[in-house]
Design a protein around this motif. Structure first.
Motif, short mmCIF file in Angstrom:
data_model
loop_
_atom_site.label_atom_id
_atom_site.label_comp_id
_atom_site.label_asym_id
_atom_site.label_seq_id
_atom_site.Cartn_x
_atom_site.Cartn_y
_atom_site.Cartn_z
N SER A 192 48.34 43.78 76.36
CA SER A 192 48.03 42.79 77.40
C SER A 192 49.11 41.71 77.48
O SER A 192 49.43 41.21 78.57
CB SER A 192 46.67 42.14 77.11
OG SER A 192 46.71 41.37 75.92
N ILE A 195 52.18 43.27 79.23
CA ILE A 195 52.01 43.39 80.68
C ILE A 195 52.39 42.10 81.37
O ILE A 195 52.93 42.11 82.49
CB ILE A 195 50.56 43.79 81.02
CG1 ILE A 195 50.30 45.25 80.60
CG2 ILE A 195 50.28 43.62 82.51
CD1 ILE A 195 48.86 45.68 80.79
N GLN A 196 52.11 40.98 80.72
CA GLN A 196 52.45 39.69 81.31
C GLN A 196 53.97 39.56 81.51
O GLN A 196 54.43 38.91 82.44
CB GLN A 196 51.96 38.55 80.40
CG GLN A 196 50.48 38.58 80.07
CD GLN A 196 49.58 38.58 81.29
OE1 GLN A 196 49.84 37.85 82.24
NE2 GLN A 196 48.54 39.40 81.27
N LYS A 197 54.73 40.23 80.63
CA LYS A 197 56.19 40.14 80.69
C LYS A 197 56.78 41.26 81.53
O LYS A 197 57.73 41.04 82.30
CB LYS A 197 56.76 40.18 79.28
CG LYS A 197 58.26 39.93 79.22
CD LYS A 197 58.75 39.80 77.78
CE LYS A 197 60.24 39.48 77.74
NZ LYS A 197 60.74 39.34 76.34
N TRP A 198 56.25 42.47 81.34
CA TRP A 198 56.76 43.63 82.09
C TRP A 198 55.61 44.21 82.92
O TRP A 198 54.79 44.98 82.42
CB TRP A 198 57.31 44.69 81.15
CG TRP A 198 58.47 44.21 80.32
CD1 TRP A 198 59.73 43.91 80.75
CD2 TRP A 198 58.46 43.95 78.91
NE1 TRP A 198 60.52 43.50 79.72
CE2 TRP A 198 59.77 43.51 78.57
CE3 TRP A 198 57.49 44.05 77.90
CZ2 TRP A 198 60.10 43.17 77.27
CZ3 TRP A 198 57.82 43.70 76.61
CH2 TRP A 198 59.12 43.27 76.30
N ASN A 199 55.57 43.84 84.17
CA ASN A 199 54.44 44.18 85.03
C ASN A 199 54.21 45.67 85.16
O ASN A 199 53.07 46.14 85.28
CB ASN A 199 54.64 43.56 86.42
CG ASN A 199 53.42 43.73 87.30
OD1 ASN A 199 53.36 44.61 88.17
ND2 ASN A 199 52.42 42.88 87.09
N TRP A 200 55.27 46.48 85.11
CA TRP A 200 55.14 47.93 85.28
C TRP A 200 54.33 48.58 84.17
O TRP A 200 53.80 49.68 84.33
CB TRP A 200 56.52 48.58 85.38
CG TRP A 200 57.41 48.34 84.19
CD1 TRP A 200 58.29 47.30 84.01
CD2 TRP A 200 57.48 49.14 83.00
NE1 TRP A 200 58.91 47.40 82.80
CE2 TRP A 200 58.44 48.52 82.15
CE3 TRP A 200 56.86 50.30 82.57
CZ2 TRP A 200 58.77 49.04 80.91
CZ3 TRP A 200 57.19 50.82 81.32
CH2 TRP A 200 58.13 50.19 80.50
N LYS A 202 51.52 47.87 83.31
CA LYS A 202 50.10 47.90 83.66
C LYS A 202 49.60 49.31 83.95
O LYS A 202 48.40 49.56 83.96
CB LYS A 202 49.82 47.00 84.87
CG LYS A 202 50.49 47.48 86.16
CD LYS A 202 50.28 46.48 87.27
CE LYS A 202 50.96 46.92 88.59
NZ LYS A 202 50.79 45.92 89.65
N ASN A 207 45.99 50.45 79.16
CA ASN A 207 45.42 49.51 80.13
C ASN A 207 44.27 50.16 80.90
O ASN A 207 43.31 49.48 81.29
CB ASN A 207 46.50 49.04 81.11
CG ASN A 207 46.10 47.77 81.84
OD1 ASN A 207 45.38 46.93 81.32
ND2 ASN A 207 46.56 47.63 83.07
N SER A 222 42.52 40.02 86.54
CA SER A 222 43.55 39.06 86.16
C SER A 222 44.16 39.42 84.80
O SER A 222 45.29 39.04 84.50
CB SER A 222 42.97 37.65 86.09
OG SER A 222 41.92 37.58 85.13
N THR A 224 44.10 42.87 83.61
CA THR A 224 44.70 44.20 83.73
C THR A 224 45.82 44.25 84.77
O THR A 224 46.64 45.17 84.74
CB THR A 224 43.64 45.24 84.13
OG1 THR A 224 43.11 44.91 85.43
CG2 THR A 224 42.50 45.28 83.11
N LYS A 225 45.83 43.29 85.69
CA LYS A 225 46.81 43.23 86.78
C LYS A 225 46.67 44.39 87.76
O LYS A 225 47.61 44.73 88.47
CB LYS A 225 48.25 43.20 86.22
CG LYS A 225 48.52 42.06 85.26
CD LYS A 225 48.28 40.70 85.90
CE LYS A 225 48.55 39.57 84.94
NZ LYS A 225 48.26 38.23 85.51
#
Length: 255
Positions: A192, A195-200, A202, A207, A222, A224-225
């Motif tokens: 988790s 994911i905040q740093k590397w959106n891909w 997700k 996830n 919010s 899991t994006k």
């Protein structure tokens, strides 16, 4: 294929874990219902009904055992040879096991739903199933909780079926399956932050394990994006991918 399904159902009915699973879940549900009745300050009746009196709390562990045994036991006891000598395709054998496990898991959820209604009727007649709880009704939230649990469970079971194909004994498959479940749960927390740093990231399968929780609580997007549609679709896709890999291993495995 029909004969294989009947055989798998027969074997499942004669395994102790099949009935222990159902019995244990009913005991857990009864315990939570009684505690809610006796200690209303500890447990909220509306929430407990919506949660199915925690009927799915331990279900994943029992079904990991069933999923591991249904494959690994065939190789452990050499019964896979008898099936293949009867000119069944390996795809048919593997599919019959997946369908059997699917039917058994659905039966468990139906029992949990049905027993929730029984406990509600006997102990909580004052609970209105159409009353609001969150953004939906009590009965609606119960449905979402069971559906979410089912989606999340099958992603895990697909992975367990894959793992079970790598071991010759059911005990080893069960142990590794349960350890993998805990490892995945721990890694979920770690990923988790990633994911905040590397959106891909997700889109990774860890996830997707959050799909069940997000079905129950839509605000998790919010975390899991991913939208509810995207994460549910992703979870189903990964489930199918794990099943296909499991089949490939099963197909290539020496007997």
């Amino acid at each position: 294929m029909t004969t294989l399904l009947r055989q798998e159902m027969f074997k499942l009915r004669h395994q102790n874990i099949t009935w222990i699973t159902v019995g244990f879940n009913l005991i857990v549900m009864t315990l939570f219902a009684v505690l809610t009745k006796l200690k209303p300050t500890w447990f909220d009746a509306n929430n407990e009904v919506a949660m199915g009196f925690s009927g799915t709390l331990f279900l994943v562990f029992f079904l990991i055992g069933v999923a591991s045994t249904i494959v690994a036991a065939e190789f452990q006891y050499g019964t896979i040879k008898a099936l293949l000598y009867r000119k069944y395709y390996r795809g048919q054998v593997f599919a019959s096991k997946v369908v059997t496990l699917l039917v058994y898991s659905i039966i468990n959820y139906i029992i949990i739903f049905g027993y929730t209604m029984v406990l509600k009727l006997i102990l909580f007649g004052n609970v209105d199933l159409t009353a609001k709880i969150g953004k939906t009704t009590i009965i609606g939230q119960l449905g979402l909780n069971l559906l979410g649990s089912f989606v999340g469970l099958w992603l895990i079971l697909a992975l367990v079926l894959l793992i079970a194909n790598l071991f010759k004994t059911s005990s080893a498959a069960i142990t590794i399956g349960i350890l993998s479940y805990f490892a995945a749960s721990i890694l979920q927390v770690v990923q988790s932050f990633a994911i905040q740093k590397w959106n891909w990231l997700k889109w990774n399968p860890l996830n997707m394990l959050n799909a069940g929780a997000q079905i129950k609580d839509s605000t998790l997007h919010s975390f899991t994006k991913l939208s509810l549609t995207a994460i549910t679709t992703g979870s189903i896709v990964y489930t199918l991918i794990f099943l296909l890999i499991g089949y490939y291993i099963f197909k290539k495995r020496n007997v």
